[in-house]
Each structure stands twice: as C-alpha cells, then as structure tokens.
Design a protein around this motif. Sequence first.
Motif, PDB file in Angstrom:
ATOM      1  N   TYR A  50       0.832  -1.205   0.000  1.00 28.53           N
ATOM      2  CA  TYR A  50       0.000   0.000   0.000  1.00 28.53           C
ATOM      3  C   TYR A  50       0.866   1.255   0.000  1.00 28.53           C
ATOM      4  O   TYR A  50       0.577   2.225  -0.697  1.00 28.53           O
ATOM      5  CB  TYR A  50      -0.945   0.013   1.207  1.00 28.53           C
ATOM      6  CG  TYR A  50      -2.059  -0.985   1.064  1.00 28.53           C
ATOM      7  CD1 TYR A  50      -3.202  -0.663   0.336  1.00 28.53           C
ATOM      8  CD2 TYR A  50      -1.976  -2.250   1.637  1.00 28.53           C
ATOM      9  CE1 TYR A  50      -4.225  -1.573   0.188  1.00 28.53           C
ATOM     10  CE2 TYR A  50      -2.999  -3.167   1.484  1.00 28.53           C
ATOM     11  CZ  TYR A  50      -4.121  -2.821   0.763  1.00 28.53           C
ATOM     12  OH  TYR A  50      -5.134  -3.732   0.611  1.00 28.53           O
ATOM     13  N   TYR A  51       1.925   1.228   0.774  1.00 27.33           N
ATOM     14  CA  TYR A  51       2.843   2.372   0.826  1.00 27.33           C
ATOM     15  C   TYR A  51       3.449   2.635  -0.549  1.00 27.33           C
ATOM     16  O   TYR A  51       3.454   3.772  -1.024  1.00 27.33           O
ATOM     17  CB  TYR A  51       3.942   2.097   1.857  1.00 27.33           C
ATOM     18  CG  TYR A  51       4.949   3.210   1.966  1.00 27.33           C
ATOM     19  CD1 TYR A  51       4.707   4.300   2.789  1.00 27.33           C
ATOM     20  CD2 TYR A  51       6.129   3.179   1.236  1.00 27.33           C
ATOM     21  CE1 TYR A  51       5.620   5.339   2.890  1.00 27.33           C
ATOM     22  CE2 TYR A  51       7.045   4.204   1.324  1.00 27.33           C
ATOM     23  CZ  TYR A  51       6.791   5.281   2.153  1.00 27.33           C
ATOM     24  OH  TYR A  51       7.690   6.300   2.237  1.00 27.33           O
ATOM     25  N   ASN A  52       3.951   1.564  -1.184  1.00 30.67           N
ATOM     26  CA  ASN A  52       4.573   1.723  -2.501  1.00 30.67           C
ATOM     27  C   ASN A  52       3.574   2.213  -3.539  1.00 30.67           C
ATOM     28  O   ASN A  52       3.924   3.018  -4.408  1.00 30.67           O
ATOM     29  CB  ASN A  52       5.215   0.420  -2.953  1.00 30.67           C
ATOM     30  CG  ASN A  52       6.458   0.091  -2.168  1.00 30.67           C
ATOM     31  OD1 ASN A  52       7.018   0.945  -1.485  1.00 30.67           O
ATOM     32  ND2 ASN A  52       6.892  -1.153  -2.246  1.00 30.67           N
ATOM     33  N   ARG A  53       2.333   1.765  -3.453  1.00 27.05           N
ATOM     34  CA  ARG A  53       1.319   2.253  -4.389  1.00 27.05           C
ATOM     35  C   ARG A  53       1.085   3.736  -4.175  1.00 27.05           C
ATOM     36  O   ARG A  53       0.941   4.518  -5.118  1.00 27.05           O
ATOM     37  CB  ARG A  53       0.016   1.466  -4.221  1.00 27.05           C
ATOM     38  CG  ARG A  53      -1.099   1.868  -5.183  1.00 27.05           C
ATOM     39  CD  ARG A  53      -0.704   1.753  -6.669  1.00 27.05           C
ATOM     40  NE  ARG A  53      -0.189   0.468  -7.006  1.00 27.05           N
ATOM     41  CZ  ARG A  53      -0.904  -0.546  -7.499  1.00 27.05           C
ATOM     42  NH1 ARG A  53      -2.188  -0.387  -7.723  1.00 27.05           N
ATOM     43  NH2 ARG A  53      -0.335  -1.692  -7.770  1.00 27.05           N
ATOM     44  N   GLY A  54       1.086   4.175  -2.941  1.00 30.53           N
ATOM     45  CA  GLY A  54       0.946   5.599  -2.636  1.00 30.53           C
ATOM     46  C   GLY A  54       2.112   6.398  -3.183  1.00 30.53           C
ATOM     47  O   GLY A  54       1.929   7.498  -3.725  1.00 30.53           O
ATOM     48  N   VAL A  55       3.324   5.854  -3.064  1.00 32.47           N
ATOM     49  CA  VAL A  55       4.504   6.525  -3.614  1.00 32.47           C
ATOM     50  C   VAL A  55       4.379   6.625  -5.131  1.00 32.47           C
ATOM     51  O   VAL A  55       4.657   7.673  -5.725  1.00 32.47           O
ATOM     52  CB  VAL A  55       5.810   5.797  -3.208  1.00 32.47           C
ATOM     53  CG1 VAL A  55       7.005   6.324  -3.990  1.00 32.47           C
ATOM     54  CG2 VAL A  55       6.048   5.934  -1.715  1.00 32.47           C
ATOM     55  N   GLN A  56       3.951   5.545  -5.783  1.00 32.00           N
ATOM     56  CA  GLN A  56       3.775   5.554  -7.241  1.00 32.00           C
ATOM     57  C   GLN A  56       2.724   6.583  -7.652  1.00 32.00           C
ATOM     58  O   GLN A  56       2.909   7.306  -8.641  1.00 32.00           O
ATOM     59  CB  GLN A  56       3.379   4.168  -7.742  1.00 32.00           C
ATOM     60  CG  GLN A  56       4.479   3.146  -7.616  1.00 32.00           C
ATOM     61  CD  GLN A  56       3.986   1.729  -7.822  1.00 32.00           C
ATOM     62  OE1 GLN A  56       2.810   1.478  -8.103  1.00 32.00           O
ATOM     63  NE2 GLN A  56       4.889   0.765  -7.665  1.00 32.00           N
ATOM     64  N   ASP A  57       1.634   6.657  -6.922  1.00 31.86           N
ATOM     65  CA  ASP A  57       0.596   7.649  -7.211  1.00 31.86           C
ATOM     66  C   ASP A  57       1.139   9.061  -7.058  1.00 31.86           C
ATOM     67  O   ASP A  57       0.867   9.941  -7.879  1.00 31.86           O
ATOM     68  CB  ASP A  57      -0.620   7.455  -6.301  1.00 31.86           C
ATOM     69  CG  ASP A  57      -1.412   6.192  -6.622  1.00 31.86           C
ATOM     70  OD1 ASP A  57      -1.171   5.578  -7.678  1.00 31.86           O
ATOM     71  OD2 ASP A  57      -2.270   5.822  -5.798  1.00 31.86           O
ATOM     72  N   ALA A  58       1.935   9.287  -6.014  1.00 22.56           N
ATOM     73  CA  ALA A  58       2.530  10.608  -5.795  1.00 22.56           C
ATOM     74  C   ALA A  58       3.509  10.947  -6.913  1.00 22.56           C
ATOM     75  O   ALA A  58       3.552  12.093  -7.384  1.00 22.56           O
ATOM     76  CB  ALA A  58       3.226  10.661  -4.444  1.00 22.56           C
ATOM     77  N   GLN A  59       4.290   9.963  -7.365  1.00 24.18           N
ATOM     78  CA  GLN A  59       5.225  10.194  -8.465  1.00 24.18           C
ATOM     79  C   GLN A  59       4.482  10.584  -9.731  1.00 24.18           C
ATOM     80  O   GLN A  59       4.924  11.474 -10.473  1.00 24.18           O
ATOM     81  CB  GLN A  59       6.075   8.950  -8.725  1.00 24.18           C
ATOM     82  CG  GLN A  59       7.115   8.694  -7.672  1.00 24.18           C
ATOM     83  CD  GLN A  59       7.820   7.365  -7.878  1.00 24.18           C
ATOM     84  OE1 GLN A  59       7.250   6.409  -8.399  1.00 24.18           O
ATOM     85  NE2 GLN A  59       9.070   7.298  -7.438  1.00 24.18           N
ATOM     86  N   LEU A  60       3.362   9.930 -10.002  1.00 19.37           N
ATOM     87  CA  LEU A  60       2.570  10.241 -11.183  1.00 19.37           C
ATOM     88  C   LEU A  60       2.024  11.661 -11.117  1.00 19.37           C
ATOM     89  O   LEU A  60       2.089  12.411 -12.096  1.00 19.37           O
ATOM     90  CB  LEU A  60       1.430   9.234 -11.348  1.00 19.37           C
ATOM     91  CG  LEU A  60       0.517   9.424 -12.542  1.00 19.37           C
ATOM     92  CD1 LEU A  60       1.306   9.350 -13.852  1.00 19.37           C
ATOM     93  CD2 LEU A  60      -0.589   8.387 -12.535  1.00 19.37           C
TER      94      LEU A  60
END
Length: 84
Positions: A50-60
């Motif tokens: 979940y954390y990594n998905r949040g990081v990916q969303d923030a990067q996008l």
Amino acid sequence: MSDIKFSPEEKQHLVDKLQTYFEDELQQELGQFDADFLLDFISEHMGNYYYNRGVQDAQLVLQEKVEAITDALYEIEKPTRFHR
C-alpha cells in the motif's frame, strides 16, 4: 526509510475499524489483543504494498505537474532567431 509509526490514537482507531469489520461482516468478535496483533500482521506483511502504491501515485501526480510547468514555460518563451 524508517518504519511507519502510528500514534496510539491512530492505532486504536485502526484496531476499532478491524473489530467493527469482523463484527459487521463476519459476525465474529475480535478482541482488543487479537485485533492489535492482526493490525501488526497486516502492517508488516502488506503495508509496504500500500505504501509503494501511494509513492507511485505521488510520483505520477508530480510528473504530471512537472510536465504542466514545462509546457507553461514553453508557452511564455519569446521568439528569437536561435532555436534550441
């Protein structure tokens, strides 16, 4: 990166959510102790996903903003006889 820590109030809120879910959806009582351990298990074994998905969303989002800024900068450039 350091571990994610929740305040005691946040952790209690999450434990309460687990207990409510078990009662409402599974018709099972989940005690405080068990809910606390279940939350720790979920955090340890699934939290990184979940954390990594949040990081990916923030990067996008950041990438989209940088592209918008880059486009805006090109729009305000003044014409010259030299081209990049």
